[in-house]
Design an enzyme around this catalytic site. Structure first.
Site, PDB file in Angstrom:
ATOM      1  N   CYS A 117     -55.033 -28.528  -8.453  1.00 29.97           N
ATOM      2  CA  CYS A 117     -54.319 -28.670  -7.177  1.00 29.97           C
ATOM      3  C   CYS A 117     -54.120 -30.136  -6.806  1.00 29.97           C
ATOM      4  CB  CYS A 117     -55.051 -27.953  -6.056  1.00 29.97           C
ATOM      5  SG  CYS A 117     -55.355 -26.226  -6.422  1.00 29.97           S
ATOM      6  N   CYS A 145     -55.523 -17.356   3.529  1.00 28.97           N
ATOM      7  CA  CYS A 145     -55.421 -17.823   2.148  1.00 28.97           C
ATOM      8  C   CYS A 145     -54.014 -18.383   1.969  1.00 28.97           C
ATOM      9  CB  CYS A 145     -55.611 -16.662   1.171  1.00 28.97           C
ATOM     10  SG  CYS A 145     -57.088 -15.671   1.472  1.00 28.97           S
ATOM     11  N   ILE A 196     -48.669 -18.656  -2.579  1.00 27.47           N
ATOM     12  CA  ILE A 196     -48.042 -19.340  -3.696  1.00 27.47           C
ATOM     13  C   ILE A 196     -46.621 -19.712  -3.273  1.00 27.47           C
ATOM     14  CG2 ILE A 196     -49.445 -18.130  -5.387  1.00 27.47           C
ATOM     15  CD1 ILE A 196     -46.918 -16.520  -6.138  1.00 27.47           C
ATOM     16  N   HIS A 217     -48.190 -23.466  -1.200  1.00 29.67           N
ATOM     17  CA  HIS A 217     -48.955 -24.297  -2.142  1.00 29.67           C
ATOM     18  C   HIS A 217     -48.402 -24.193  -3.561  1.00 29.67           C
ATOM     19  CE1 HIS A 217     -52.091 -26.469  -4.008  1.00 29.67           C
ATOM     20  NE2 HIS A 217     -52.964 -25.501  -4.178  1.00 29.67           N
TER      21      HIS A 217
END
Lengths: 379, 136
Positions: free
Chosen positions: A83, A201, A204, A324
């Protein structure tokens, strides 16, 4: 010192018809246009991508970008650091300029991961933890459970991180999730790993971000340039026993970045940190020294980290709402700081923003992190 | 009932599967440190490590239940945690009791079991170690 003279970012979200190179090209063109420079002035490219080899059997993609953009013959480095890939590429580009290897460097982070049956990220198929059922949300849920046990952090405090994130993202046109969510909505969502619900959370996403860095000599000609006061990259301590209430690496990296910049947390106007999960943002507050250890939950609850508060955190919406796209994230965080330090952030502008920090973290191993970067930027 | 011996372990040299199963790890006599799983060489001195028992008892340090689609043919939901081993100073990541739903909390004493659970990297059923609430 090195400065940032150009920044560009694509929308983050599902871009099913686009390729990694197409997204990277868009961000690169925007960053170049932002500088007004001829592309021939660029002397090096640091390109970050993580999942291309796994999802598309594509490797060494940086040169596919530079060839497509007509940036030939320059040195190109492909960077993978989980990341923190994008922020590691930024760190290397800055070092190359400091070393006198080039005067102007392009940094790009690009990722495409919205594909059918993507599933959950893990720590790598050959790791024993993975074979015993470790998936990324579980690692963070275990941190949340221990933080609650030791410090009395509540599920409401963690959910408040998402509430704040959505409030910020509503003001950011590049973000993926721009709808407000109430505390009740966050808490009543499906549980991924106890106690983390789905909107705690990060999602994607596909997307790319680009920066153009320059030496002092070049940067003096750019009125809107932003200085890199410090940049630090470190790997994990991997010490036994791991302490899930914090990352030792987080504290070490932050401390060194403060020292090198000659500042402390009280001097900051804005932070973009690696909020992959709500509990992570709370733990990072503590490592950044925005509050005492164990007080991260109370800090978000107080409103201090909301736009207009004492120290706004993740005004872009962060990973939780901007999305992300792994290797793009570390570059996108810095694009946000540049925009804020230039006072060009529109409705999400942090008033009087002069000193800002980007913090990124990547990869789980042995209860620690594989890579952590911290950069301090100033106008 | 099929014998456990018919199934391969999820990974070699991680655990024993006899009457009272225990974890296996690496011990470096020069550095006096334990490793789990046993590494090729000691990360302290890059010397050899000895394969030793790490025991089968511990205390639960943290626990979560994963409720999304499980990987590796594990049950839905399934539980994982970190366990502080009693015999050696190691905190290890582990699967937790896949059957009993509400019997584990942080601080609890746990003991190792081994059974057929999920699939290995070749997609065939395999043995995995997991901790359950201790008898005593």
């Amino acid at each position: 010192m090195v400065s940032i003279i150009g920044a560009g970012i694509t929308h983050f979200g599902r871009h099913l018809e686009r390729t990694i190179v197409s997204l990277a090209l868009e961000a690169t063109a925007l960053a170049l246009k932002d500088t007004g420079l001829a592309k021939e002035r660029i002397g090096a490219c640091y390109f970050a991508n993580t999942l291309g080899p796994l999802l598309f059997s594509d490797t060494t993609i940086g040169q596919n970008l530079t060839a497509a953009a007509g940036l030939n013959k320059i040195s190109v480095v492909n960077v993978e650091n989980a990341c923190a890939s994008g922020s590691s590429a930024f760190h290397l580009a800055r070092n190359a300029i400091l070393a006198g290897d080039c005067e102007i460097a392009l940094v790009v982070g690009a990722e495409k991961m919205c594909v059918p049956d993507f599933g959950l990220l893990n720590s790598g198929a050959t790791e024993l933890d993975t074979q015993l059922g470790m998936v990324v949300p579980a690692g963070f849920a275990l941190r949340a459970q221990r933080h609650m046990y030791e410090y009395g952090t509540t599920v409401e405090q963690m959910a408040q991180v998402t509430v704040k994130s959505r409030q910020h993202a509503a003001l950011n046109p590049f973000a993926q999730f721009r709808q407000l969510e109430s505390l009740e909505q966050v808490l009543s969502g499906p549980v991924i790993a106890d106690p983390l619900t789905r909107s705690q959370c990060c999602p994607i996403a596909d997307g790319a971000a680009a920066l153009i860095l320059a030496s002092d000599e070049v940067a003096t000609h750019f009125e809107r340039s932003v200085q890199v006061r410090s940049s630090v990259l470190a790997s994990g301590s991997f010490e036994e026993p791991c302490d899930l209430t914090h990352w030792d690496t987080d504290y070490r990296t932050v401390q060194l970045a403060y020292e090198k910049a000659g500042i402390g947390p009280e001097d900051l106007d804005l932070v973009e940190c690696h909020d992959a999960f709500t509990i992570a943002e709370i733990i990072h507050y503590e490592a950044l020294g925005l509050c005492d250890k164990g007080q991260g939950g109370a800090l978000v609850e107080s409103g201090a980290t909301t736009l207009g508060g004492r120290i706004p955190v993740n005004v872009s919406g962060g990973l939780l709402s901007r999305g992300h796209p792994i290797a793009a994230t570390g570059v996108a965080q810095i694009v946000e700081l540049v925009t804020q330090l230039r006072h060009e952030a529109g409705k999400r502008q942090v008033e009087g923003c002069q000193l800002a920090l980007a913090h990124c973290m990547g990869g789980d191993k042995a209860g620690d992190t594989k890579a952590c970067t911290v950069s301090v930027l100033a106008r | 009932m099929t014998s456990m011996a018919e199934y391969p372990p999820v990974q070699e040299n991680i655990f024993t599967s006899g009457e009272s199963p225990y974890l296996l790890g690496g011990y470096c006599a020069a550095c006096e440190i334990y490793h789990f799983p046993a590494p090729e060489v000691c990360s302290g001195c890059l010397g050899e490590v000895e394969l030793v028992s790490l025991g089968g008892k511990g205390t639960l340090y943290s626990i979560t239940t994963i409720r999304t689609k499980p990987p590796l043919g594990l049950p839905k939901p399934y539980r994982v945690g970190y366990v502080d081993l009693q015999q050696v100073p190691l905190r290890v990541f582990a699967l937790l009791d896949p059957v009993e739903e509400h019997n584990l909390v942080i601080g609890q004493t746990v003991q190792l079991e081994v059974a057929r659970l999920g699939l290995n990297s070749e997609n065939t059923p395999c043995l995995r170690p997991y901790f359950i609430a201790a008898n005593t």
